[in-house]
Scaffold this active site. Sequence first.
Site, PDB file in Angstrom:
ATOM      1  N   HIS A  85       0.818  -1.221   0.000  1.00  0.00           N
ATOM      2  CA  HIS A  85       0.000   0.000   0.000  1.00  0.00           C
ATOM      3  C   HIS A  85       0.851   1.269   0.000  1.00  0.00           C
ATOM      4  O   HIS A  85       0.342   2.370  -0.224  1.00  0.00           O
ATOM      5  CB  HIS A  85      -0.918   0.012   1.229  1.00  0.00           C
ATOM      6  N   ASP A 124      -2.258   1.973  -4.760  1.00  0.00           N
ATOM      7  CA  ASP A 124      -3.525   2.402  -4.185  1.00  0.00           C
ATOM      8  C   ASP A 124      -4.567   1.294  -4.305  1.00  0.00           C
ATOM      9  O   ASP A 124      -4.540   0.480  -5.241  1.00  0.00           O
ATOM     10  CB  ASP A 124      -4.042   3.658  -4.892  1.00  0.00           C
TER      11      ASP A 124
END
Length: 423
Positions: free
Chosen positions: A395, A399
């Site tokens: 992450h 995204d």
Amino acid sequence: MGTHVIKMPDIGEGIAEVELSQWHVKVGDLVVEDQVLADVMTDKAMVDIPSPVHGKVIALGGQPGEVMAVGSVLISIEVEGAGNLKESDKPAPVAAKETPVAPKVEAVVESKPAAPRTAPVCQGPVVAREADERPLASPAVRKHALDLGIQLRLVRGSGPAGRVLHEDLEAYLAQGQSNASAPVAAAYAQRHDEEQIQVIGMRRKIAQRMQDATQRAAHFSYVEEIDVTAIEELRAHLNEKHGASRGKLTLLPFLVRALVVALRDFPQMNARYDDEAQVITRLGAVHVGVATQSDVGLMVPVVRHAEARSLWDSAAEISRLATAARNGKASRDELSGSTITLTSLGALGGIVSTPVLNLPEVAIVGVNKIVERPMVVKGQVVIRKMMNLSSSFDHRVVDGMDAALFIQAIRGLLEQPATLFVE
């Protein structure tokens, strides 16, 4: 007679030290040229150290799990002639020490006098080992022996350096089982045995990499359901038509092809993240790591330039690499350089998984098992072959929306297989 000293070789890539993973010989053993003496572990692969000479082992230079410098004395062998021993190469006192054995508590079984436990009795040749001597055997073989109630020290090993194999256990039972009730008696007997297993070699490297990956990357997972009925029909058709001449296709080469096509629109997934330098490197070449289980643990051989391979080319390379990894023959180059990883447990794939990233990659695609389920298609209930993709992403780089769109793109390609080949 002379002494031939074998030093820890320079394995390349600037490696200054390696871990001694396992000895295949002990002091007093006679060895021949090219016989594997030991396994050593680098950051990337397990490497066999063969003997360059015939002779007798007179000293070992380290213990399993010990990190040894390149150029340090690995083993000393007594040979015909002068040998190559120098004053500086004389083994340190540690070489004469016995290899420590993890403590093991043998099973203690309390039985009624009228129903004693019956154990297999070998009537064929057995090995007379000391009670505390630990025979060479893989963890899988040790578990198999424990399940069968067999003491490994009594089994003659037919593998290299006397290693006990699965077939040796079967031969022991076939030769020595005195009556058919022995397995039943063993199955219902109380067990109090314990065994401590030192975490060394490949298992230690796997543990370190998994711990490092989960600590450094910000993992998140995304699961998507896919109807693979059409792609399975295409696979069956191609195997029926070309299987005999080109080889059988599994689902994996289709998944590799889907990755290649989807990555054209999502290049941020085919990347490596150097979190120390704070640099993301996106790559045009698609080098797909295929997670493979072996006797020594999880390995990830790499299908290089998947973007330039046909289905059958990918299938052949996956098969070749998987065989090499399972046999412990995969080279360092074959186990490094991946840009994205594909992991599958095949028929044991379960419904959902949360795979751990193969750092420094930023994406890993996990394949779950195929199941037939009733589904509603155009208002009708029909039986379809369904499969989940359970994938994980870093992450810090990827995204959530992009991850979902990437997996949905793969889903679209697999559900409409013709699009895999439309340029």
